[in-house]
Design a protein around this motif. Structure first.
Motif, PDB file in Angstrom:
ATOM      1  N   GLU A 228      -1.866   4.989   6.160  1.00  0.00           N
ATOM      2  CA  GLU A 228      -1.340   4.678   4.826  1.00  0.00           C
ATOM      3  C   GLU A 228      -2.341   3.780   4.110  1.00  0.00           C
ATOM      4  O   GLU A 228      -2.682   2.701   4.595  1.00  0.00           O
ATOM      5  CB  GLU A 228       0.014   3.972   4.981  1.00  0.00           C
ATOM      6  CG  GLU A 228       0.703   3.704   3.663  1.00  0.00           C
ATOM      7  CD  GLU A 228       2.097   3.074   3.880  1.00  0.00           C
ATOM      8  OE1 GLU A 228       2.740   3.313   4.935  1.00  0.00           O
ATOM      9  OE2 GLU A 228       2.509   2.316   2.985  1.00  0.00           O
ATOM     10  N   GLU A 229      -2.783   4.241   2.939  1.00  0.00           N
ATOM     11  CA  GLU A 229      -3.765   3.471   2.157  1.00  0.00           C
ATOM     12  C   GLU A 229      -3.024   2.384   1.370  1.00  0.00           C
ATOM     13  O   GLU A 229      -2.046   2.668   0.678  1.00  0.00           O
ATOM     14  CB  GLU A 229      -4.501   4.441   1.219  1.00  0.00           C
ATOM     15  CG  GLU A 229      -5.528   3.821   0.298  1.00  0.00           C
ATOM     16  CD  GLU A 229      -6.865   3.493   0.975  1.00  0.00           C
ATOM     17  OE1 GLU A 229      -7.147   3.995   2.074  1.00  0.00           O
ATOM     18  OE2 GLU A 229      -7.622   2.704   0.369  1.00  0.00           O
ATOM     19  N   VAL A 230      -3.491   1.149   1.511  1.00  0.00           N
ATOM     20  CA  VAL A 230      -2.913   0.043   0.731  1.00  0.00           C
ATOM     21  C   VAL A 230      -4.059  -0.765   0.141  1.00  0.00           C
ATOM     22  O   VAL A 230      -5.185  -0.696   0.623  1.00  0.00           O
ATOM     23  CB  VAL A 230      -2.027  -0.894   1.603  1.00  0.00           C
ATOM     24  CG1 VAL A 230      -0.718  -0.240   1.986  1.00  0.00           C
ATOM     25  CG2 VAL A 230      -2.763  -1.371   2.845  1.00  0.00           C
ATOM     26  N   ASP A 231      -3.728  -1.511  -0.888  1.00  0.00           N
ATOM     27  CA  ASP A 231      -4.739  -2.377  -1.512  1.00  0.00           C
ATOM     28  C   ASP A 231      -4.224  -3.805  -1.389  1.00  0.00           C
ATOM     29  O   ASP A 231      -3.144  -4.121  -1.879  1.00  0.00           O
ATOM     30  CB  ASP A 231      -4.894  -1.947  -2.978  1.00  0.00           C
ATOM     31  CG  ASP A 231      -5.823  -2.863  -3.751  1.00  0.00           C
ATOM     32  OD1 ASP A 231      -6.299  -3.869  -3.176  1.00  0.00           O
ATOM     33  OD2 ASP A 231      -6.064  -2.578  -4.948  1.00  0.00           O
ATOM     34  N   TYR A 232      -5.007  -4.655  -0.715  1.00  0.00           N
ATOM     35  CA  TYR A 232      -4.504  -6.013  -0.451  1.00  0.00           C
ATOM     36  C   TYR A 232      -4.670  -6.962  -1.640  1.00  0.00           C
ATOM     37  O   TYR A 232      -4.182  -8.080  -1.607  1.00  0.00           O
ATOM     38  CB  TYR A 232      -5.169  -6.615   0.797  1.00  0.00           C
ATOM     39  CG  TYR A 232      -6.682  -6.627   0.773  1.00  0.00           C
ATOM     40  CD1 TYR A 232      -7.375  -7.528  -0.017  1.00  0.00           C
ATOM     41  CD2 TYR A 232      -7.409  -5.748   1.555  1.00  0.00           C
ATOM     42  CE1 TYR A 232      -8.764  -7.536  -0.047  1.00  0.00           C
ATOM     43  CE2 TYR A 232      -8.798  -5.753   1.537  1.00  0.00           C
ATOM     44  CZ  TYR A 232      -9.463  -6.647   0.742  1.00  0.00           C
ATOM     45  OH  TYR A 232     -10.821  -6.648   0.702  1.00  0.00           O
TER      46      TYR A 232
END
Ligand SMILES: N[C@@H](CCC(=O)N[C@@H](CS)C(=O)NCC(=O)O)C(=O)O
Length: 208
Positions: free
Chosen positions: A31-35
């Motif tokens: 799952e791609e997330v942006d912190y």
């Protein structure tokens, strides 16, 4: 069967874990997330990992793992044949531990405090100094790694997860040009690891 779920962002430390899973043939969901602070996926990341960091791994039974090196141990337990960590009794095991922890506990934090230095200090001048000092420290650390790097792999004949760290972390600051000029042995390891058949798709996905 349910698979582990890896939360990551393109080009981040999850690439190291993805490489380990690829070598071990371990199946996982991603799952791609942006912190970043204002990202719409940050709340989702914080839900799983209050540190707001990637990689974050959710095991099939719901157990959450943070810390890339913990995930390398997990992958090594699931698939010892991948040879990520020298086995107990192998004289290279303590050497592996030393440099793996050096990478995650000495080099990695230079990014934690240098990536967005305004988070940690009161003013612009302090932020500039913190960025410069963490960048300088990291260069010294890589020179130290260069001095002891083996060939063809970091520990010599034996390929380990250290080579996976080197492959991804040399894509980060201070950048390929600096590494090529200052740490040729480290770059050779990074290139050799990145060219492994199992790893090329992971490296391409993360670093283009
Ligand atoms: N010690 C952690 C460090 C993870 C880390 O710093 N990841 C970076 C991305 S490569 C991150 O999430 N940075 C955002 C932050 O620290 O707030 C590990 O080895 O997994």
């Amino acid at each position: 069967m349910k698979k582990p779920l890896l939360l990551g962002c393109q080009g981040c430390g999850n690439a190291i874990v993805e490489c380990a899973f690829a070598l071990g043939g371990i199946d996982y969901d991603y799952e791609e997330v942006d912190y970043s602070a204002d990202s719409p996926t940050r709340p989702r990341l914080l839900e799983v990992n209050p540190l707001g960091q990637v990689p974050t791994l959710v095991l099939p039974d719901g157990t959450v793992m943070t810390e890339s090196l913990a995930m390398i141990h997990y992958a090594n337990d699931v698939m010892p044949k991948a040879g990520l960590i020298p086995a107990p009794g192998d004289p290279l095991r303590p050497v592996f531990y030393r440099w793996a922890v050096f990478l995650v506990a000495a080099v990695y934090p230079t990014f934690t405090y240098g990536d967005d230095p305004k988070k940690w200090v009161a003013n612009e001048e302090g932020a500039k100094q913190l960025r410069e000092s963490t960048d300088r420290l990291r260069q010294d650390q890589w020179r130290q790694l260069e001095a002891i790097a083996g060939a063809p792999w970091f520990l010599g004949e034996r390929r380990t997860a250290l080579d996976l760290y080197v492959a991804s972390m040399t894509r980060w600051r201070p950048g390929r040009k600096w590494f090529a000029a200052n740490t040729p042995k480290v770059v050779a390891i990074a290139e050799r690891a990145s060219a492994l058949e199992e790893l090329t798709p992971v490296m391409k996905k993360n670093f283009g």
